[in-house]
Design a protein around this motif. Structure first.
Motif, short mmCIF file in Angstrom:
data_model
loop_
_atom_site.label_atom_id
_atom_site.label_comp_id
_atom_site.label_asym_id
_atom_site.label_seq_id
_atom_site.Cartn_x
_atom_site.Cartn_y
_atom_site.Cartn_z
N LEU A 17 31.41 38.03 31.72
CA LEU A 17 32.80 38.48 31.62
C LEU A 17 32.81 40.01 31.48
CD1 LEU A 17 34.10 35.73 29.17
CD2 LEU A 17 34.25 35.77 31.67
N ALA A 18 32.28 40.67 32.48
CA ALA A 18 32.20 42.12 32.49
C ALA A 18 32.33 42.61 33.92
CB ALA A 18 30.89 42.59 31.88
N GLU A 19 32.84 43.81 34.07
CA GLU A 19 33.00 44.41 35.40
C GLU A 19 31.68 44.98 35.93
OE1 GLU A 19 34.34 46.05 38.91
OE2 GLU A 19 35.34 44.54 37.68
N ARG A 20 30.81 45.41 35.01
CA ARG A 20 29.59 46.11 35.42
C ARG A 20 28.35 45.59 34.68
NH1 ARG A 20 30.82 51.28 37.52
NH2 ARG A 20 28.80 52.06 36.85
N ASP A 22 25.11 47.60 34.33
CA ASP A 22 24.45 48.85 34.66
C ASP A 22 23.48 49.22 33.54
OD1 ASP A 22 26.18 49.64 32.65
OD2 ASP A 22 27.50 50.78 33.97
N SER A 50 30.96 36.24 39.25
CA SER A 50 32.21 36.41 39.99
C SER A 50 33.13 37.50 39.44
CB SER A 50 32.96 35.08 40.08
OG SER A 50 33.27 34.59 38.78
N GLU A 51 32.93 37.91 38.18
CA GLU A 51 33.76 38.97 37.62
C GLU A 51 33.05 40.32 37.60
OE1 GLU A 51 35.97 38.16 34.11
OE2 GLU A 51 36.46 36.13 34.75
N VAL A 52 31.81 40.35 38.09
CA VAL A 52 31.03 41.58 38.11
C VAL A 52 31.27 42.29 39.44
CG1 VAL A 52 28.70 42.56 38.00
CG2 VAL A 52 29.30 40.57 36.59
N GLY A 53 31.84 43.48 39.37
CA GLY A 53 32.12 44.25 40.58
C GLY A 53 31.06 45.27 40.92
N PHE A 54 30.15 45.54 39.97
CA PHE A 54 29.12 46.55 40.19
C PHE A 54 27.85 46.17 39.45
CE2 PHE A 54 26.82 50.33 38.78
CZ PHE A 54 26.63 51.00 39.97
N THR A 82 30.31 39.01 44.07
CA THR A 82 31.34 39.79 44.75
C THR A 82 30.67 40.54 45.90
OG1 THR A 82 30.99 41.64 43.22
CG2 THR A 82 32.73 40.05 42.64
N THR A 84 30.25 43.65 46.75
CA THR A 84 29.41 44.79 46.37
C THR A 84 28.11 44.32 45.73
OG1 THR A 84 31.38 46.14 46.04
CG2 THR A 84 29.34 46.93 45.03
#
Length: 114
Positions: A17-20, A22, A50-54, A82, A84
């Protein structure tokens, strides 16, 4: 970093449940996944991204490290990449190392069918 975990008799689903993922998050990610997979009775783990964009090389390394930490007794599949994130796995050829499913629910369907 937050996760949503649910375990069935044969599967452990871990949704990030995180966008990145890194360099700043990679260590926490790896430590959390080690804890989840170590406590799980299920031998098949599905990591839902599915919620990770990077994801950067540190994040990719953390995913690989989790797979290695699980050893030969547990299996790690990926789901919901995703565009990316999928591109990073493809460019690094990690898509040939991991089984990648379009969505986490696909794994449930495969298990029920098989």
């Amino acid at each position: 970093m937050k996760f949503d975990c649910r375990e069935t008799s044969d599967l452990l689903f871990v949704k990030v449940l995180a966008e990145r993922i890194d360099a700043a998050a990679a260590l926490k990610f790896k430590d959390s996944l080690r804890e989840f997979t170590g406590q799980a009775k299920a031998s098949h783990v599905v990591l839902d991204l599915s919620e990770v964009g990077f994801i950067d090389s540190s994040g990719l390394g953390a995913v690989v490290a989790v797979m290695k930490l699980m050893g030969s007794t547990k299996r790690l599949d990926l789901a919901g990449l995703t565009p990316t994130v999928e591109k990073v796995f493809r460019l690094t050829r990690m898509d040939s190392i991991f089984t990648i499913h379009a969505q986490a629910e696909d794994v449930n369907k495969l298990y029920k069918a098989g």
